[in-house]
Design a protein around this motif. Sequence first.
Motif, PDB file in Angstrom:
ATOM      1  N   ALA A 202       2.088  -0.126  -8.356  1.00 37.93           N
ATOM      2  CA  ALA A 202       0.518  -0.209  -8.289  1.00 37.93           C
ATOM      3  C   ALA A 202       0.355   0.152  -6.819  1.00 37.93           C
ATOM      4  O   ALA A 202      -1.218   0.217  -6.576  1.00 37.93           O
ATOM      5  CB  ALA A 202      -0.027  -1.417  -8.838  1.00 37.93           C
ATOM      6  N   GLY A 203       1.195  -0.213  -5.797  1.00 40.19           N
ATOM      7  CA  GLY A 203       0.598   0.103  -4.625  1.00 40.19           C
ATOM      8  C   GLY A 203       1.358  -0.679  -3.381  1.00 40.19           C
ATOM      9  O   GLY A 203       2.636  -0.997  -3.750  1.00 40.19           O
ATOM     10  N   SER A 204       1.077  -0.896  -2.329  1.00 37.69           N
ATOM     11  CA  SER A 204       1.714  -1.717  -1.473  1.00 37.69           C
ATOM     12  C   SER A 204       0.869  -2.909  -0.843  1.00 37.69           C
ATOM     13  O   SER A 204      -0.321  -3.380  -1.076  1.00 37.69           O
ATOM     14  CB  SER A 204       1.807  -0.584  -0.233  1.00 37.69           C
ATOM     15  N   ALA A 205       1.752  -3.760  -0.125  1.00 35.47           N
ATOM     16  CA  ALA A 205       1.312  -5.129   0.265  1.00 35.47           C
ATOM     17  C   ALA A 205       2.065  -5.359   1.788  1.00 35.47           C
ATOM     18  O   ALA A 205       3.078  -5.016   1.994  1.00 35.47           O
ATOM     19  CB  ALA A 205       1.618  -6.075  -0.738  1.00 35.47           C
ATOM     20  N   ALA A 206       1.000  -6.114   2.483  1.00 34.68           N
ATOM     21  CA  ALA A 206       1.665  -6.759   3.912  1.00 34.68           C
ATOM     22  C   ALA A 206       0.852  -7.680   4.374  1.00 34.68           C
ATOM     23  O   ALA A 206      -0.134  -7.890   3.799  1.00 34.68           O
ATOM     24  CB  ALA A 206       1.839  -5.365   4.873  1.00 34.68           C
ATOM     25  N   TYR A 207       1.640  -8.520   5.078  1.00 34.58           N
ATOM     26  CA  TYR A 207       0.682  -9.663   5.931  1.00 34.58           C
ATOM     27  C   TYR A 207       1.030  -9.636   7.350  1.00 34.58           C
ATOM     28  O   TYR A 207       2.135  -9.838   7.834  1.00 34.58           O
ATOM     29  CB  TYR A 207       1.113 -10.967   5.238  1.00 34.58           C
ATOM     30  N   GLU A 208       0.066  -9.262   8.088  1.00 34.06           N
ATOM     31  CA  GLU A 208       0.488  -9.030   9.381  1.00 34.06           C
ATOM     32  C   GLU A 208       0.544 -10.256  10.186  1.00 34.06           C
ATOM     33  O   GLU A 208       0.992 -10.449  11.182  1.00 34.06           O
ATOM     34  CB  GLU A 208      -0.964  -8.525  10.329  1.00 34.06           C
ATOM     35  N   GLY A 209       0.119 -11.569   9.622  1.00 33.32           N
ATOM     36  CA  GLY A 209       0.625 -12.680  10.443  1.00 33.32           C
ATOM     37  C   GLY A 209       1.713 -13.220  10.143  1.00 33.32           C
ATOM     38  O   GLY A 209       2.233 -13.992  10.908  1.00 33.32           O
ATOM     39  N   ALA A 210       2.642 -12.473   9.355  1.00 35.35           N
ATOM     40  CA  ALA A 210       4.118 -12.724   9.299  1.00 35.35           C
ATOM     41  C   ALA A 210       4.917 -12.203  10.649  1.00 35.35           C
ATOM     42  O   ALA A 210       6.128 -12.445  10.958  1.00 35.35           O
ATOM     43  CB  ALA A 210       4.560 -12.241   8.017  1.00 35.35           C
ATOM     44  N   ALA A 222       1.499  -1.589  15.888  1.00 34.15           N
ATOM     45  CA  ALA A 222       2.820  -1.053  15.444  1.00 34.15           C
ATOM     46  C   ALA A 222       3.052  -1.299  13.893  1.00 34.15           C
ATOM     47  O   ALA A 222       3.548  -0.770  13.262  1.00 34.15           O
ATOM     48  CB  ALA A 222       3.733  -1.454  16.544  1.00 34.15           C
ATOM     49  N   PHE A 223       2.818  -2.670  13.830  1.00 36.97           N
ATOM     50  CA  PHE A 223       2.895  -3.253  12.176  1.00 36.97           C
ATOM     51  C   PHE A 223       2.060  -2.397  11.350  1.00 36.97           C
ATOM     52  O   PHE A 223       2.650  -2.151  10.307  1.00 36.97           O
ATOM     53  CB  PHE A 223       2.747  -4.573  12.214  1.00 36.97           C
ATOM     54  N   THR A 224       0.752  -2.258  11.759  1.00 36.66           N
ATOM     55  CA  THR A 224      -0.133  -1.661  10.704  1.00 36.66           C
ATOM     56  C   THR A 224       0.547  -0.267  10.431  1.00 36.66           C
ATOM     57  O   THR A 224       0.597   0.366   9.503  1.00 36.66           O
ATOM     58  CB  THR A 224      -1.422  -1.649  11.422  1.00 36.66           C
ATOM     59  N   SER A 225       0.862   0.431  11.570  1.00 38.31           N
ATOM     60  CA  SER A 225       1.377   1.903  11.598  1.00 38.31           C
ATOM     61  C   SER A 225       2.687   1.979  10.517  1.00 38.31           C
ATOM     62  O   SER A 225       2.723   2.773   9.869  1.00 38.31           O
ATOM     63  CB  SER A 225       1.602   2.280  12.996  1.00 38.31           C
ATOM     64  N   HIS A 226       3.648   0.677  10.833  1.00 39.17           N
ATOM     65  CA  HIS A 226       4.675   0.870  10.016  1.00 39.17           C
ATOM     66  C   HIS A 226       4.371   0.668   8.708  1.00 39.17           C
ATOM     67  O   HIS A 226       4.803   1.439   7.464  1.00 39.17           O
ATOM     68  CB  HIS A 226       5.570  -0.338  10.309  1.00 39.17           C
ATOM     69  N   VAL A 227       3.193  -0.035   8.181  1.00 38.70           N
ATOM     70  CA  VAL A 227       2.874  -0.227   6.923  1.00 38.70           C
ATOM     71  C   VAL A 227       2.487   1.015   6.103  1.00 38.70           C
ATOM     72  O   VAL A 227       2.836   1.516   5.101  1.00 38.70           O
ATOM     73  CB  VAL A 227       1.919  -1.640   6.658  1.00 38.70           C
ATOM     74  N   LEU A 228       1.702   1.695   6.880  1.00 39.71           N
ATOM     75  CA  LEU A 228       0.946   3.057   6.476  1.00 39.71           C
ATOM     76  C   LEU A 228       1.970   3.860   6.443  1.00 39.71           C
ATOM     77  O   LEU A 228       1.853   4.776   5.301  1.00 39.71           O
ATOM     78  CB  LEU A 228      -0.070   3.460   7.499  1.00 39.71           C
ATOM     79  N   GLN A 229       3.106   4.056   7.179  1.00 37.29           N
ATOM     80  CA  GLN A 229       4.070   4.995   6.956  1.00 37.29           C
ATOM     81  C   GLN A 229       4.902   4.652   5.853  1.00 37.29           C
ATOM     82  O   GLN A 229       5.143   5.739   4.930  1.00 37.29           O
ATOM     83  CB  GLN A 229       5.059   4.983   8.273  1.00 37.29           C
ATOM     84  N   VAL A 230       5.300   3.390   5.317  1.00 37.03           N
ATOM     85  CA  VAL A 230       5.736   3.203   4.097  1.00 37.03           C
ATOM     86  C   VAL A 230       5.100   3.501   2.836  1.00 37.03           C
ATOM     87  O   VAL A 230       5.311   4.014   1.792  1.00 37.03           O
ATOM     88  CB  VAL A 230       6.274   1.936   4.057  1.00 37.03           C
ATOM     89  N   HIS A 231       3.742   3.049   2.951  1.00 37.85           N
ATOM     90  CA  HIS A 231       2.645   3.251   2.054  1.00 37.85           C
ATOM     91  C   HIS A 231       2.644   4.736   1.377  1.00 37.85           C
ATOM     92  O   HIS A 231       2.862   5.093   0.421  1.00 37.85           O
ATOM     93  CB  HIS A 231       1.440   2.659   2.402  1.00 37.85           C
ATOM     94  N   ARG A 232       2.528   5.599   2.716  1.00 38.41           N
ATOM     95  CA  ARG A 232       2.289   7.324   2.387  1.00 38.41           C
ATOM     96  C   ARG A 232       3.832   7.746   2.025  1.00 38.41           C
ATOM     97  O   ARG A 232       3.525   8.851   1.194  1.00 38.41           O
ATOM     98  CB  ARG A 232       1.746   7.624   3.619  1.00 38.41           C
ATOM     99  N   ALA A 243      -3.895   3.811  -5.801  1.00 36.28           N
ATOM    100  CA  ALA A 243      -2.950   2.934  -5.261  1.00 36.28           C
ATOM    101  C   ALA A 243      -3.778   1.857  -4.509  1.00 36.28           C
ATOM    102  O   ALA A 243      -4.772   2.103  -4.111  1.00 36.28           O
ATOM    103  CB  ALA A 243      -1.796   3.460  -4.257  1.00 36.28           C
ATOM    104  N   TYR A 244      -3.492   0.538  -4.549  1.00 35.22           N
ATOM    105  CA  TYR A 244      -3.840  -0.512  -3.659  1.00 35.22           C
ATOM    106  C   TYR A 244      -3.018  -0.685  -2.425  1.00 35.22           C
ATOM    107  O   TYR A 244      -1.787  -0.347  -2.617  1.00 35.22           O
ATOM    108  CB  TYR A 244      -3.624  -1.832  -4.384  1.00 35.22           C
ATOM    109  N   LEU A 245      -3.779  -0.926  -1.326  1.00 36.10           N
ATOM    110  CA  LEU A 245      -2.820  -1.280  -0.314  1.00 36.10           C
ATOM    111  C   LEU A 245      -3.722  -2.621   0.294  1.00 36.10           C
ATOM    112  O   LEU A 245      -4.860  -2.686   0.806  1.00 36.10           O
ATOM    113  CB  LEU A 245      -3.070  -0.301   0.857  1.00 36.10           C
ATOM    114  N   THR A 246      -2.974  -3.820   0.096  1.00 36.90           N
ATOM    115  CA  THR A 246      -3.472  -5.060   0.619  1.00 36.90           C
ATOM    116  C   THR A 246      -2.927  -5.614   1.846  1.00 36.90           C
ATOM    117  O   THR A 246      -1.726  -5.465   1.953  1.00 36.90           O
ATOM    118  CB  THR A 246      -3.347  -6.118  -0.252  1.00 36.90           C
ATOM    119  N   ILE A 247      -3.722  -5.807   2.737  1.00 35.34           N
ATOM    120  CA  ILE A 247      -3.555  -6.440   4.059  1.00 35.34           C
ATOM    121  C   ILE A 247      -4.394  -6.977   4.659  1.00 35.34           C
ATOM    122  O   ILE A 247      -5.746  -6.976   4.045  1.00 35.34           O
ATOM    123  CB  ILE A 247      -2.820  -5.164   4.891  1.00 35.34           C
ATOM    124  N   GLY A 248      -4.203  -7.926   5.633  1.00 33.68           N
ATOM    125  CA  GLY A 248      -5.500  -8.678   6.376  1.00 33.68           C
ATOM    126  C   GLY A 248      -5.939  -9.817   5.986  1.00 33.68           C
ATOM    127  O   GLY A 248      -6.544 -10.441   5.088  1.00 33.68           O
TER     128      GLY A 248
END
Length: 418
Positions: A202-210, A222-232, A243-248
Amino acid sequence: MAQSLDLAELGTLPPDPLSKISGPGFDDVARGDLASTTPPVAALTTPYLTIDSNAVSENIAALQRWCDDRGYLLAPHGKTTMAPQLWSRQLQVGAWGITVATQAQLRVALTFGVRRILLANPLAAAAGGERARAALRRDPHREILSWVDSEAAVEALASRTGPELPVLLDIGRPGGRTGVRDVQEAHAVAARVRATPGVRLAGSAAYEGAIGGDPSRSDLAAFTSHVLQVHREVVLPHVGAQAYLTIGGSDHLAEVADGLAELSAADGAVLIRSGVSVAHDDWHYRHAQDAAPPSAPRFRPALRLVATVLAVHDGGVALLDVGRRDAGHDNGLPVPVELWRDGRVRDVVADPAEVAAMNDQHAFVPAGTFATQPAVGDLVVLGVSHPCTTFDKWRDIVEITGRLTPDSVAVGLVRTYF
């Protein structure tokens, strides 16, 4: 599964007689009746924790407005408060749903009727998947999203009967917490989802705090760019614009938003999870907000802890009846802000700093913190740092309206379910 509850039922319950909240006007009074009896907060036995409903409302509105302005959905992290009363206010203002971290927290959200729930972890075991399916069978209109970051986590959710479980591909980084480490691993997990009955990507997820430590803007970018690359590359070809993209989380909202600036509707819906914003604090998150870009949302502290001076020794060090059992200490210690004496504010700290130390049941306020020397029996009002680990110390939190003063009265109790 516990029987469902609603907030009206919660209001009929009196404070737990064995909880830390006790005093004239509170004992045996139903939570829902406190607003009409308005017992004075100053009559409570210390220590006690208060929450300013005005600050909470302003904080909820500020984050929702910030998300709405950017076209983001909001699922504030419920683990911060574990208070369905506060979740309800967030949902009423416009939150898409509530985020939780554990299956126990998921059970609380289901029990109180939350319709959209984001579990920001893998369910990981077949029993967890079956409990989620059972909830969806009882109410097909519910939405329960969880994360996967391995083929094993996907396989644990396999089922040829019952509702499909939507999952988000958790995208991490080497040395981080959960999440696939690279694009190759992401493709493998996504392929396993597509091949597994009873599970739907249903989408992608990430946590920048990690990322850990104190990441720079370039680290976050750099991390957000990596997340977007994988998501796309991995998720969107199979899920599309729904799709959902949850981050933040709460620390770096503005930096994350900068990294998402190039997104379009074709990239799906962004789902923000900030939870600390509902209460903010007087130390860790206050300093993070001070250093944040102007585009970041602004919040103000809602929690105040009140303690009594038990002793004064060693040249003016004041010992309080509050400690690690009462306040978070993992990311900063409580901050003395006011001294009360004889029912009035005697002193205010212009530039608050942390207490010197805390034991299980005591805190040490350095000499010179207040211009007025504390005396035995005085009350000290403290702000907290990292509210997540302060909320979990309290079963009942005294709700007031406006800034805490010696004349404040209780308008309710906020119940937590940790």
